[in-house]
Motif scaffolding. Structure first.
Motif, PDB file in Angstrom:
ATOM      1  N   MET A   8      18.969   1.129  11.116  1.00 29.61           N
ATOM      2  CA  MET A   8      18.508   0.779   9.372  1.00 29.61           C
ATOM      3  C   MET A   8      20.200   0.297   9.619  1.00 29.61           C
ATOM      4  N   LYS A   9      19.604  -0.954   9.099  1.00 24.01           N
ATOM      5  CA  LYS A   9      20.626  -1.901   8.322  1.00 24.01           C
ATOM      6  C   LYS A   9      21.550  -0.846   7.471  1.00 24.01           C
ATOM      7  N   GLU A  10      20.195  -1.111   6.285  1.00 23.10           N
ATOM      8  CA  GLU A  10      21.489   0.199   4.857  1.00 23.10           C
ATOM      9  C   GLU A  10      22.461   1.586   6.113  1.00 23.10           C
ATOM     10  N   HIS A  11      23.460   1.724   4.844  1.00 23.11           N
ATOM     11  CA  HIS A  11      23.424   2.983   5.058  1.00 23.11           C
ATOM     12  C   HIS A  11      22.670   3.961   4.506  1.00 23.11           C
ATOM     13  N   LEU A  12      22.946   5.384   4.897  1.00 28.12           N
ATOM     14  CA  LEU A  12      21.244   6.020   4.366  1.00 28.12           C
ATOM     15  C   LEU A  12      21.888   6.387   3.348  1.00 28.12           C
ATOM     16  N   PRO A  13      22.617   7.335   2.979  1.00 21.35           N
ATOM     17  CA  PRO A  13      22.983   7.523   1.625  1.00 21.35           C
ATOM     18  C   PRO A  13      22.395   6.030   0.073  1.00 21.35           C
ATOM     19  N   ALA A  36      15.823  14.743  -3.108  1.00 19.33           N
ATOM     20  CA  ALA A  36      15.850  16.409  -2.258  1.00 19.33           C
ATOM     21  C   ALA A  36      14.387  15.859  -1.664  1.00 19.33           C
ATOM     22  N   GLU A  37      13.338  15.582  -2.923  1.00 18.47           N
ATOM     23  CA  GLU A  37      12.809  14.459  -2.278  1.00 18.47           C
ATOM     24  C   GLU A  37      12.748  13.771  -1.099  1.00 18.47           C
ATOM     25  N   ILE A  38      13.313  12.479  -1.170  1.00 18.51           N
ATOM     26  CA  ILE A  38      13.798  11.683  -0.407  1.00 18.51           C
ATOM     27  C   ILE A  38      13.839  12.106   0.597  1.00 18.51           C
ATOM     28  N   GLU A  39      14.663  13.558   0.802  1.00 16.13           N
ATOM     29  CA  GLU A  39      15.471  13.485   1.976  1.00 16.13           C
ATOM     30  C   GLU A  39      14.421  14.367   2.615  1.00 16.13           C
ATOM     31  N   TRP A  40      13.364  15.397   1.935  1.00 19.16           N
ATOM     32  CA  TRP A  40      12.410  16.069   2.309  1.00 19.16           C
ATOM     33  C   TRP A  40      11.818  15.064   3.249  1.00 19.16           C
ATOM     34  N   ILE A  41      11.078  14.330   2.772  1.00 18.05           N
ATOM     35  CA  ILE A  41      10.215  13.375   3.479  1.00 18.05           C
ATOM     36  C   ILE A  41      10.652  12.709   5.200  1.00 18.05           C
ATOM     37  N   LEU A  42      12.242  12.063   4.655  1.00 22.81           N
ATOM     38  CA  LEU A  42      12.879  11.785   5.386  1.00 22.81           C
ATOM     39  C   LEU A  42      13.000  13.010   7.099  1.00 22.81           C
ATOM     40  N   CYS A  43      13.441  14.001   6.485  1.00 21.59           N
ATOM     41  CA  CYS A  43      13.489  15.268   7.568  1.00 21.59           C
ATOM     42  C   CYS A  43      11.684  15.079   8.097  1.00 21.59           C
ATOM     43  N   ASN A  98      22.838  11.840  11.957  1.00 20.44           N
ATOM     44  CA  ASN A  98      22.263  10.944  13.204  1.00 20.44           C
ATOM     45  C   ASN A  98      21.173   9.257  12.822  1.00 20.44           C
ATOM     46  N   GLY A  99      20.518  10.602  11.574  1.00 16.26           N
ATOM     47  CA  GLY A  99      18.946   9.614  10.960  1.00 16.26           C
ATOM     48  C   GLY A  99      18.915   8.390  10.873  1.00 16.26           C
ATOM     49  N   SER A 100      19.850   8.037  10.343  1.00 16.45           N
ATOM     50  CA  SER A 100      19.670   6.683  10.870  1.00 16.45           C
ATOM     51  C   SER A 100      20.085   5.930  11.926  1.00 16.45           C
ATOM     52  N   THR A 101      20.411   6.812  12.907  1.00 14.05           N
ATOM     53  CA  THR A 101      19.239   5.640  14.350  1.00 14.05           C
ATOM     54  C   THR A 101      18.603   6.106  14.380  1.00 14.05           C
ATOM     55  N   LEU A 102      17.903   6.546  14.213  1.00 19.32           N
ATOM     56  CA  LEU A 102      16.201   7.158  13.804  1.00 19.32           C
ATOM     57  C   LEU A 102      15.164   6.139  13.397  1.00 19.32           C
ATOM     58  N   ILE A 103      15.935   5.785  12.289  1.00 17.55           N
ATOM     59  CA  ILE A 103      14.901   5.264  11.008  1.00 17.55           C
ATOM     60  C   ILE A 103      14.400   3.965  11.782  1.00 17.55           C
ATOM     61  N   ASN A 104      13.599   3.520  12.453  1.00 14.08           N
ATOM     62  CA  ASN A 104      13.315   2.203  12.587  1.00 14.08           C
ATOM     63  C   ASN A 104      12.049   1.827  11.654  1.00 14.08           C
ATOM     64  N   ASP A 105      11.119   0.407  12.175  1.00 18.88           N
ATOM     65  CA  ASP A 105      10.296   0.012  11.365  1.00 18.88           C
ATOM     66  C   ASP A 105       8.996   0.723  11.374  1.00 18.88           C
ATOM     67  N   ASP A 106       9.068   1.793  12.661  1.00 15.30           N
ATOM     68  CA  ASP A 106       7.837   2.577  12.354  1.00 15.30           C
ATOM     69  C   ASP A 106       8.197   3.265  11.722  1.00 15.30           C
ATOM     70  N   ILE A 107       8.847   4.029  11.610  1.00 13.15           N
ATOM     71  CA  ILE A 107       9.155   5.236  10.341  1.00 13.15           C
ATOM     72  C   ILE A 107       9.802   4.656   8.790  1.00 13.15           C
ATOM     73  N   ILE A 108      10.026   3.156   8.856  1.00 11.60           N
ATOM     74  CA  ILE A 108      10.159   3.025   7.090  1.00 11.60           C
ATOM     75  C   ILE A 108       8.211   2.837   6.748  1.00 11.60           C
ATOM     76  N   ALA A 109       7.306   2.114   7.492  1.00 10.44           N
ATOM     77  CA  ALA A 109       6.214   1.755   7.207  1.00 10.44           C
ATOM     78  C   ALA A 109       5.903   2.809   6.758  1.00 10.44           C
ATOM     79  N   ARG A 110       5.600   4.200   8.048  1.00 15.77           N
ATOM     80  CA  ARG A 110       5.408   5.271   7.105  1.00 15.77           C
ATOM     81  C   ARG A 110       5.722   5.943   6.312  1.00 15.77           C
TER      82      ARG A 110
END
Ligand SMILES: C[S@@+](CC[C@H](N)C(=O)[O-])C[C@H]1O[C@@H](n2cnc3c(N)ncnc32)[C@H](O)[C@@H]1O
Length: 287
Positions: free
Chosen positions: A1-6, A26-33, A46-58
């Motif tokens: 992911m290009k943008e910083h997670l926070p 808190a809801e955004i964090e819950w969705i990402l978890c 470690n989240g930013s390394t896992l958030i790929n295009d598929d996760i962004i679409a979901r």
């Protein structure tokens, strides 16, 4: 992911705030978890390394539903209660944290009542959060859990299985006490009944209105279910048994008035929640 997670979380939270949703970050964090399978700490590590295009679409699909004010618990089919994850669907009310006070009070009573195998009746089991929590926290107790809704019972049974309760639960469809035999007696009867007055319905948030009406509405003053439970509970309590149930804002005094001339109840205690609001009524039968 290009943008910083926070920054990503802050930007997405603003979309929820604009839709009128509190606790947005808190809801955004819950969705990402949920989407990454990480807990909150590891999401930030470690989240930013896992958030790929598929996760962004979901993520975006979930956001569209949430911005339309569908409860996040229904979208993700999960709700947290007493530290455990429960399955929920629109067949059941989304559990509320206030009900943890009912569970804690019930557990405290059962641990002090002196029986090895206390018996409990839960009226209006819904998703099963109260009953399943009690069954897991006190595996020696036996619980009869009833609901008028077969769909709700199916959700509660699923949670009992998924969370591996120790086979100490009996589920029945019942209109209040209708499936409880005349001679069945319990150490404790608990309930989180529908307690919203019909006239309050229009002002509820879209999220609360997504709950089944059957789990919300308690008639003109909100106390129809409470009256039905108070009327019959003493017939099904063992000597010294207790009835505990959750109430809504400003209902404490009305419940006191309902029981003051009923000499089957020997005492009444009303506990307040963390917001200092009357929340749990405890009625004792006998010594
Ligand atoms: C406020 S919800 C509580 C659900 C769950 N116990 C909780 O705390 O999340 C009330 C529940 O009572 C059930 N209910 C409503 N009327 C009932 C009745 N006449 N007999 C039995 N259950 C009833 C509803 O279906 C709903 O599941």
């Amino acid at each position: 992911m290009k943008e910083h997670l926070p920054e990503f979380i802050g930007r997405q939270a603003q979309r929820l705030i604009d839709a009128g949703i509190e606790q947005a970050a808190a809801e955004i964090e819950w969705i990402l978890c949920y989407l990454t399978g990480l807990d909150r700490l590891n999401l930030y590590l470690n989240g930013s390394t896992l958030i790929n295009d598929d996760i962004i679409a979901r993520f975006e699909t979930i956001m569209q539903r949430r911005i339309a004010r569908e409860p996040l618990q229904y979208i993700l089919e999960e709700s947290w209660f007493y530290g455990r994850k429960f399955f929920v669907s629109p067949a059941v009310m989304v559990p509320t944290p206030e009900t943890e006070l009912l569970c804690e009070t019930a557990l405290r009573y059962m641990r002090s009542c002196g029986h090895d195998n206390p018996t409990v009746l839960d009226i209006g089991v819904g998703s099963g959060v109260a009953s399943v929590t009690i069954a897991l926290e006190m595996p020696t107790c036996r619980i009869t859990a009833v609901d008028i809704s077969e769909e709700a019972l199916a959700v509660a049974e699923k949670n009992a299985i998924d969370l591996e309760t120790p086979n100490n639960m009996d589920f029945r469809q019942s209109d209040f006490f209708s499936s409880i035999k005349a001679d069945e007696r319990f150490d404790l009867i608990i309930s989180n009944p529908p307690y919203i007055a019909d006239c309050e319905y229009a002002d509820l948030s879209p999220e609360v209105k997504a709950d089944p009406k059957l789990s919300l509405l308690g008639g003109t003053d909100g106390l129809d279910a409470v009256r039905a439970i108070i009327a019959k509970a003493p017939d099904h309590l063992l000597p010294g048994g207790q009835l505990m149930f959750e109430i809504g804002y400003l209902q404490g005094e009305k419940v006191c008035a309902l029981t003051e001339n009923d000499d089957r109840y020997k005492s009444i205690v009303i506990l307040k929640d963390l917001n200092d609001i009357d929340r749990v009524v405890i009625l004792s039968c006998g010594e």
